[in-house]
Design an enzyme around this catalytic site. Sequence first.
Site, PDB file in Angstrom:
ATOM      1  N   ARG A 499       0.833  -1.195   0.000  1.00 56.98           N
ATOM      2  CA  ARG A 499       0.000   0.000   0.000  1.00 56.98           C
ATOM      3  C   ARG A 499       0.872   1.252   0.000  1.00 56.98           C
ATOM      4  O   ARG A 499       1.926   1.276   0.623  1.00 56.98           O
ATOM      5  CB  ARG A 499      -0.859   0.034   1.272  1.00 56.98           C
ATOM      6  CG  ARG A 499      -1.930  -1.028   1.328  1.00 56.98           C
ATOM      7  CD  ARG A 499      -2.967  -0.718   2.402  1.00 56.98           C
ATOM      8  NE  ARG A 499      -2.391  -0.586   3.727  1.00 56.98           N
ATOM      9  CZ  ARG A 499      -3.013   0.010   4.753  1.00 56.98           C
ATOM     10  NH1 ARG A 499      -4.196   0.556   4.585  1.00 56.98           N
ATOM     11  NH2 ARG A 499      -2.431   0.074   5.935  1.00 56.98           N
ATOM     12  N   SER A 563       8.168  -5.253   6.581  1.00 59.66           N
ATOM     13  CA  SER A 563       7.999  -6.371   7.520  1.00 59.66           C
ATOM     14  C   SER A 563       8.875  -7.570   7.165  1.00 59.66           C
ATOM     15  O   SER A 563       8.376  -8.678   6.917  1.00 59.66           O
ATOM     16  CB  SER A 563       6.530  -6.782   7.578  1.00 59.66           C
ATOM     17  OG  SER A 563       5.764  -5.665   7.933  1.00 59.66           O
ATOM     18  N   ASP A 617       6.132  -3.837  11.747  1.00 55.26           N
ATOM     19  CA  ASP A 617       4.668  -3.706  11.913  1.00 55.26           C
ATOM     20  C   ASP A 617       4.216  -3.623  13.379  1.00 55.26           C
ATOM     21  O   ASP A 617       3.221  -2.971  13.691  1.00 55.26           O
ATOM     22  CB  ASP A 617       3.925  -4.831  11.171  1.00 55.26           C
ATOM     23  CG  ASP A 617       4.488  -6.209  11.485  1.00 55.26           C
ATOM     24  OD1 ASP A 617       5.473  -6.299  12.251  1.00 55.26           O
ATOM     25  OD2 ASP A 617       3.953  -7.210  10.975  1.00 55.26           O
TER      26      ASP A 617
END
Length: 878
Positions: A499, A563, A617
Amino acid sequence: MDVSIRFRREMDKGLCRDTNPTAAVKMLPTYVRSTPDGTEQGEFLALDLGGSNFRVLLVKVMADGEQKVEMENQIYAIPEHLMRGSGSELFDHIADCLANFLEKLGIKDKKLPLGFTFSFPCQQTKLDESVLVSWTKGFKASGVEGKDVVSLLKKSIKKRGDFDIDILAVINDTVGTMMTCGYDDHHCEIGLIVGTGTNACYMEQMRNLEVLDGDEGRMCVNTEWGAFGDDGVLEDLRTDFDREIDAGSLNPGKQLFEKMISGMYMGELVRLILVRMTKERLLFQGKTTAELLTTGSFNTKVGGQQKGLASAEKVLRGLSLDPSVEDCIATQRVCQIVSTRAAHLCAATLVAVLRQIRDNKAAEKLRTTIGVDGSVYKNHQEFSRRLHKMVRRLVPDCDVRFLQSQCGSGKGAAMVTAVAYRLAAQQAERQRILDTLRLSREQLLDVKKRMSEEMVRGLSKQTHEQTSVKMLPTYVRSTPDGTEHGDFLALDLGGSSFRVLLVQVQSGKRHKVDMHHKIYSIPQEIMQGTGEELFDHIVYCIADFLEYMGMKGTSLPLGFTFSFPCHQSKLDQGILLRWTKGFKASGCVGQDVITLLKAAVRRRQDFDLNFVAVVNDTVGTMMTCGYEDPKCEVGLIVGTGTNACYMEEMQNIELVEGDVGRMCVNMEWGAFGDNGELDDFCTQFDHIVDNCSNNPGKQRYEKMVSGMYLGEIVRNVLMDFTAKGLLFRGKLSERLKTRGIFETKFLSQIERDRLAMRQVRSILQHLGLTSSTCDDSVLVKEVCSVVARRAAQLCGAGLAAVVDKIRQNRNLNQLSITVGVDGTLYKTHPHFSSIMQETLQDLAPQCRVTFQKSEDGSGKGAALITAVACRMKSEGQH
C-alpha cells in the site's frame, strides 16, 4: 397431527426450567449421555427389578472384530411380605440373591461394574443415584420413597461383606430398551415401550435441557409420557369410557394417556363398550351376564389375539354369553377400533419426538431407529403394523426403522454400564493427553520469569548474540504527543501486494488523521528479480499515487513499514537480514533498504523524499494506538505470527550509545524458546508441528501461540485421539491426514457459535468425517478450546514479563499502561483476548493494563513515526 403438536408443546414445558415443575410430561434427565458405539467390551452385571420377580444377569460384551454379547441370567422371586414389608429387608433379599448368583458362577471375588434397571418413577441427579418418588405395581416397602435406591442396595451388600461390586448406573426400562437396540444399530436414539404401561425416551441436546447446567452434547430424556393429558389437554378426545376406566382405577386423574393406550386398560375399554351396547340392546339381545359385568374379565391379550370369528365366539362364550354371528363381528370391530386408536395416539406422540430430534440436528431428512419392547407391541400383530403406518404418514420426511428389543432391559442396563465404563476410561485417557496442553499457574509464572531473563540477555552487549529474544533497537524515541501535524507518505510492504498511503495529521484539540491509500501488486518476476527492478517498481507506484492525489513532484517525509527481518542502527536505516514470504530479489540482503529506495528515487528524478523512517509492523501498531492514547507504550501482534515491542529506557539498551530517554525495542519474541527455554512445556504435538514446519527449531514460542500453527496442533491431537480409538470410532479420514487442513479460523468458528455443535459438524464434514457423532463434536470443541487457551495464557505470560519490566524500570509500585494490539487471532477468536488479559492480570498484579485494538494497522503507524521524528527534529532533539 393435532395430538402430535399438543405433545410437542408438553415436551417443551417439561424441558423448560420455568414450566417444568407444573408440566404433566416430566422429561426427566437420565444422565445417560451416549449410546453404544460398538467398541464396548468387558463383563458387566445387571439387576432388573420391576415386578414381583427380578433377574440377575452376567453380560459379556465382546468387540474384537465382531460385536457379540453373551448372557447368563437367573430369575428370583420377591415374596409378597417383602414387597410390602420394610425397605431394608427388601434390599437385603436382593443382595442375597445377587450373592447366590455370583457364587453359582464362581465370580464372587471379582469386582464387576453393575447396572440396575429399576422400573419405578425416580428422580435422578447422577447416573448412579436415583431417588424413588413413589412405589407402583403393588410394591409398598417402607422407608424407600424419597431415598436413593443405590445407597440402599450398597448398604445391604456392605452388611453381608462377602462380595463387592461397582454400581455405575441406574436406568429405567425404556432407556434399557434404547440401549439394547442401540448396541445392534448405532442409529437407535429412541426407546419405546407399549406393554402393561407405556413410555418413551430419546436422546436430547443438552442445550434444550434447561433443568440441567451445561449445553454440550446429548443426554437421554425419559419423557414419562403416560401422564400426557393429566393437566386436561386431552379432554376433548377422551370418551365416557375413558373417564369410567379412570374413575375405577387405583390412581384416578393420573396417567390418562397411558389409560388410552396401554395393555393394562385396552381390554377393559372393550368390555365397557360391550356392556353399554348390550344395555342399549345392540348386542347379545340385550342380555348381560355376571362375567361381562366383572371388571377385568376381558383382558387385552384376548382382544389382541382375535383371529377370525371362531375365536371371538370362544371368548364371548367364556363370558357365559350366547353370541350370534353379528355379535361376533361387532365385538371384533370394537377391538379393532380400540387398538387402532391406541396405535394412532402412540404414533402421534412418537412423531413429536422424531420432529424434535430432526429440528435439533437441522436435518433435511432424519434417519433414525426406534428400539421397541412391550407385550402389546410384540403380541398384537395389528398394533405394530398400524403404528408404523401412521408414523410414516405423519412424518414422510423421516426414514424410521423399528427394531424390536430381544433381551429387554437387563441387557440394556449392562449396555448403559458398558457405555459408562467405556466413556469413563476414554475420558480419563483423553484428559491425560489434554492435561499435557494445560498449564498451571506455576508453569505460567515460570514462562514469565524466563521471558524476563531473556529480555535482559537480549539488551546486554555481552549476551545479545546468544539470546533467543533479540530485543532489536528501532530508533523510535517517542510516542505521539498530539502536537504532530503535516502530510506524510507511508509505504506498507510485507507481501505480494503493498500500500501507498497519504496520511494527513492535524494537531490541536481534536487531533485527527485523514488517510488516502492505493494498493499495488508486485508481480512474481519482480519479487524474484533484481533489487534494482524491485525498488524501481516501488518508486514507480509512489509516483503514480502522487499523481493520482494531484501532488506530483511534492517532497514529503516517508514512513516505510518493511515487515522483513532487519538490523537497524538508526531510524532511517534498515539492513535486510534475509528475505521471507516468497521474496528473492537479488542484491538486497546485507544492504540498507533506505539507500536502495533513495537510489531508485534519484533514478526517476520526478519527486524527492526528504526523510525516511523504517518501521516494523509491531512498532506501527504501537504508534497508531499511541496517537489515540498517549499511555500506549507497548505494541503486540497476535495473528499469523506473533511479536511485541515496548518503550525501554535508553540506559538499559547497551547496543545503542547514550542513556537519556527511551527507545522502542522490537523484541522479536516469536523466537523465545529457540534455546530450549520452553522445552519442558512442549508436548509431543508441538514437536510434530515444529519438525514439519519450514523452520524446525526456530520461532518456538510463535509456534505455540500464533494463528499459523494452532489449527495444526489441534489436527495432530485429533489424529492421536483417533489412532487411540478415542474419537471418530477410531476411523481416520484421509483429509484429516493433510497438513494445514484444519485452519486456525475453525478454532474461532467452533468456539464462537452458541450452536457450536452444528458448526463443528459442518467443519468435520468438510474434513471428510461424515459419520462423526455428537460426542465427537463435543470433544473436538474441547481440544480447540484447550489449545487456544494455552496460546492465550502463554501470550499473557510473555506480556506480563514486558509490563513488569517497564514498571520496575520506572520504580513504580503501580503501573498504568496501554497495549496496542493487532492481528487476526486476537481480533477474531472469541476468548483469546479475555484469557490473555486474565492471565496478564494474575501474573502482573501491580500493572493496570488497558488494551486498544489497532484499527488502521501499520501503514498509519509508519506515517505517525515519521511525524514524531519530524516533530523531534524540529524541536532540536535527535
